[in-house]
Design a protein around this motif. Structure first.
Motif, PDB file in Angstrom:
ATOM      1  N   ARG A  67      67.678 -15.548 -20.384  1.00 37.75           N
ATOM      2  CA  ARG A  67      67.784 -15.447 -18.922  1.00 37.75           C
ATOM      3  C   ARG A  67      67.995 -16.814 -18.306  1.00 37.75           C
ATOM      4  O   ARG A  67      68.804 -16.972 -17.386  1.00 37.75           O
ATOM      5  N   ALA A  68      67.254 -17.813 -18.804  1.00 39.11           N
ATOM      6  CA  ALA A  68      67.352 -19.158 -18.235  1.00 39.11           C
ATOM      7  C   ALA A  68      68.736 -19.756 -18.444  1.00 39.11           C
ATOM      8  O   ALA A  68      69.244 -20.473 -17.582  1.00 39.11           O
ATOM      9  N   ASN A  69      69.351 -19.487 -19.593  1.00 42.65           N
ATOM     10  CA  ASN A  69      70.691 -20.014 -19.861  1.00 42.65           C
ATOM     11  C   ASN A  69      71.724 -19.470 -18.883  1.00 42.65           C
ATOM     12  O   ASN A  69      72.773 -20.084 -18.663  1.00 42.65           O
ATOM     13  N   PHE A  95      62.028 -24.088  -9.340  1.00 48.04           N
ATOM     14  CA  PHE A  95      61.442 -24.090 -10.682  1.00 48.04           C
ATOM     15  C   PHE A  95      61.650 -22.747 -11.375  1.00 48.04           C
ATOM     16  O   PHE A  95      62.021 -22.688 -12.546  1.00 48.04           O
ATOM     17  N   SER A  96      61.412 -21.654 -10.655  1.00 48.20           N
ATOM     18  CA  SER A  96      61.553 -20.325 -11.259  1.00 48.20           C
ATOM     19  C   SER A  96      63.007 -19.996 -11.575  1.00 48.20           C
ATOM     20  O   SER A  96      63.291 -19.283 -12.543  1.00 48.20           O
ATOM     21  N   SER A  97      63.944 -20.523 -10.795  1.00 48.11           N
ATOM     22  CA  SER A  97      65.357 -20.274 -11.094  1.00 48.11           C
ATOM     23  C   SER A  97      65.790 -20.991 -12.362  1.00 48.11           C
ATOM     24  O   SER A  97      66.641 -20.500 -13.116  1.00 48.11           O
ATOM     25  N   ILE A  98      65.194 -22.159 -12.631  1.00 43.96           N
ATOM     26  CA  ILE A  98      65.496 -22.890 -13.856  1.00 43.96           C
ATOM     27  C   ILE A  98      64.960 -22.144 -15.075  1.00 43.96           C
ATOM     28  O   ILE A  98      65.600 -22.102 -16.134  1.00 43.96           O
ATOM     29  N   LEU A  99      63.797 -21.529 -14.939  1.00 42.40           N
ATOM     30  CA  LEU A  99      63.193 -20.790 -16.054  1.00 42.40           C
ATOM     31  C   LEU A  99      63.759 -19.381 -16.201  1.00 42.40           C
ATOM     32  O   LEU A  99      63.489 -18.706 -17.193  1.00 42.40           O
ATOM     33  N   ASP A 101      62.872 -16.907 -14.351  1.00 39.95           N
ATOM     34  CA  ASP A 101      61.774 -15.986 -14.059  1.00 39.95           C
ATOM     35  C   ASP A 101      62.065 -15.322 -12.716  1.00 39.95           C
ATOM     36  O   ASP A 101      61.667 -15.803 -11.658  1.00 39.95           O
ATOM     37  N   TYR A 102      62.756 -14.183 -12.759  1.00 37.59           N
ATOM     38  CA  TYR A 102      63.218 -13.544 -11.528  1.00 37.59           C
ATOM     39  C   TYR A 102      62.070 -12.969 -10.710  1.00 37.59           C
ATOM     40  O   TYR A 102      62.137 -12.928  -9.467  1.00 37.59           O
ATOM     41  N   LYS A 103      61.016 -12.523 -11.348  1.00 34.10           N
ATOM     42  CA  LYS A 103      59.861 -12.001 -10.628  1.00 34.10           C
ATOM     43  C   LYS A 103      59.199 -13.101  -9.804  1.00 34.10           C
ATOM     44  O   LYS A 103      58.884 -12.917  -8.614  1.00 34.10           O
ATOM     45  N   LEU A 104      58.996 -14.256 -10.434  1.00 31.83           N
ATOM     46  CA  LEU A 104      58.409 -15.398  -9.732  1.00 31.83           C
ATOM     47  C   LEU A 104      59.363 -15.914  -8.659  1.00 31.83           C
ATOM     48  O   LEU A 104      58.928 -16.333  -7.572  1.00 31.83           O
ATOM     49  N   LEU A 105      60.656 -15.888  -8.953  1.00 27.38           N
ATOM     50  CA  LEU A 105      61.658 -16.329  -7.978  1.00 27.38           C
ATOM     51  C   LEU A 105      61.585 -15.474  -6.718  1.00 27.38           C
ATOM     52  O   LEU A 105      61.615 -15.995  -5.591  1.00 27.38           O
ATOM     53  N   TRP A 106      61.497 -14.164  -6.892  1.00 27.58           N
ATOM     54  CA  TRP A 106      61.436 -13.264  -5.745  1.00 27.58           C
ATOM     55  C   TRP A 106      60.166 -13.513  -4.921  1.00 27.58           C
ATOM     56  O   TRP A 106      60.203 -13.543  -3.687  1.00 27.58           O
ATOM     57  N   ARG A 122      70.122 -20.818 -14.862  1.00 26.04           N
ATOM     58  CA  ARG A 122      70.143 -22.245 -14.568  1.00 26.04           C
ATOM     59  C   ARG A 122      71.492 -22.714 -14.037  1.00 26.04           C
ATOM     60  O   ARG A 122      71.564 -23.289 -12.937  1.00 26.04           O
ATOM     61  N   PRO A 123      72.602 -22.506 -14.762  1.00 28.36           N
ATOM     62  CA  PRO A 123      73.896 -22.942 -14.211  1.00 28.36           C
ATOM     63  C   PRO A 123      74.302 -22.172 -12.964  1.00 28.36           C
ATOM     64  O   PRO A 123      74.919 -22.734 -12.058  1.00 28.36           O
ATOM     65  N   LEU A 124      73.947 -20.878 -12.910  1.00 25.01           N
ATOM     66  CA  LEU A 124      74.305 -20.087 -11.737  1.00 25.01           C
ATOM     67  C   LEU A 124      73.587 -20.590 -10.490  1.00 25.01           C
ATOM     68  O   LEU A 124      74.181 -20.649  -9.404  1.00 25.01           O
TER      69      LEU A 124
END
Length: 341
Positions: free
Chosen positions: A309-311, A167-171, A173-178, A314-316
């Motif tokens: 950031r999400a754009n 979910f965080s990678s789609i948004l 949100d790198y802080k939440l992702l970590w 998300r694909p990455l």
């Protein structure tokens, strides 16, 4: 009809413009009450499908207006003269129409984000549940008891952090992702430590079917991981009960992690390699399915910086996980050909 109540505390000097804008959105009912000399409370009853649009607007306003507060409250029952006197035929048609659209509905991004943030944190409850599930699963391996292993998967809270990563990678949100990645690694590490201790001090479970089945990995396991991730993501989007879906995700994560730890503790490195490969295959397959489902569902941030950031993320994220899954599938196919020869 699924309804939710939005409560907004609006500073009086902004009340007229904001309340007029809020009335433009589709709503079931609209109440206004004066809470103090400085702020006015507005309550808006809306369908679940219309919540996110209103919250997005309120989020934009709250960034520039001081003293702004918003709450979202689920509504279990709503009765009024209109609702009580609807024609039975019309009510039936509405119910059927709502059921048809349910597949496309999801909770608002704000609700989902709040849930994800809670499940990306390491706390005492999460740690204890992981320890207990690891002990129960390892004992199930030692006793060769499928029922005990299933019981361990019921209590294992492994779905939350994994879904939070996707979910965080789609948004973007790198802080939440970590935070989610750290929580997931922490959970798997606890399982490994517990199972390694059992593997080091006893050989009882090294020949059981429960153990041996988790030291082998095939292409079919990729489909299991993808199905588990998709089920978890869909249940998360619709805020369904996560118990059964959590078991499905735990099927793909907990037993292989236990087998990996037991193999390391016992010094069975060939079996450890197979179990490790199974853990990686399952995690990546779950992430691939979850990231894809979240992307299709239309979850997007609102703020310009977050959108930017999400754009990128998300694909990455989809490409990164897909490449790893494809590489793992290739390794499995090549390994199968070598074994056949």
């Amino acid at each position: 009809m699924n309804l939710q109540l939005i409560e907004v505390y609006i500073p009086d000097h902004h009340f007229e413009s904001i309340s007029e804008k809020l009335k433009e959105y589709d709503h079931q009912s609209f109440w206004v009450s004066s809470e103090s000399e400085e702020r006015t409370l507005v309550r808006i009853l809306v369908k679940t499908s219309g919540v996110e649009e209103i919250l997005d607007y309120l989020e934009e306003v709250s960034n520039v207006v001081e003293g702004f507060e918003t709450m979202l409250i689920p509504v279990q029952t709503y009765l009024s003269k209109d609702t009580l006197h609807k024609e039975s035929k019309k009510a039936k048609e509405d119910e059927e129409s709502e059921k048809e659209q349910a597949l496309l509905l999801r909770a608002s991004r704000h609700e989902l984000l709040n849930y994800v943030e809670k499940n990306s944190q390491i706390n005492l409850n999460y740690s204890l549940m992981i320890i207990l599930s690891a002990i129960v699963a390892t004992v199930g391996f030692l006793k060769d008891s499928e029922a005990v292993v299933i019981g361990a998967m019921v209590i294992a809270p492994m779905i939350g952090p994994v879904i939070a990563i996707a979910f965080s990678s789609i948004l973007g949100d790198y802080k939440l992702l970590w935070k989610s990645v750290v929580t997931s690694i922490f959970g798997v590490a606890i399982v490994l430590i517990v199972s390694m201790l059992f593997g080091y001090f006893t050989d009882m479970g090294m020949g059981t079917n429960q153990y041996l089945d988790r030291t082998k990995v095939t292409i079919v396991d990729i489909f299991l991981g993808v199905a588990s991730g998709a089920a978890g993501a869909l249940a998360f989007l619709n805020r369904l009960s996560g118990n059964l879906v959590g078991v499905m995700v735990a099927v793909a994560l907990l037993p292989p992690s236990v087998a990996f730890g037991m193999s390391l503790g016992n010094g069975s490195y060939m079996n450890a390699y197979g179990a490790f490969l199974l853990v990686v295959v399952n995690i990546m397959s779950i992430l691939l399915a979850a990231v894809t489902i979240f992307s299709i569902s239309g979850i997007r941030p609102v703020r310009w910086e977050a959108v930017k950031r999400a754009n990128v993320s998300r694909p990455l994220s989809i490409m990164f996980v897909f490449v790893i899954v494809a590489a793992l599938a290739l390794v499995l196919l090549l390994g199968k050909d070598v074994n056949l020869r």
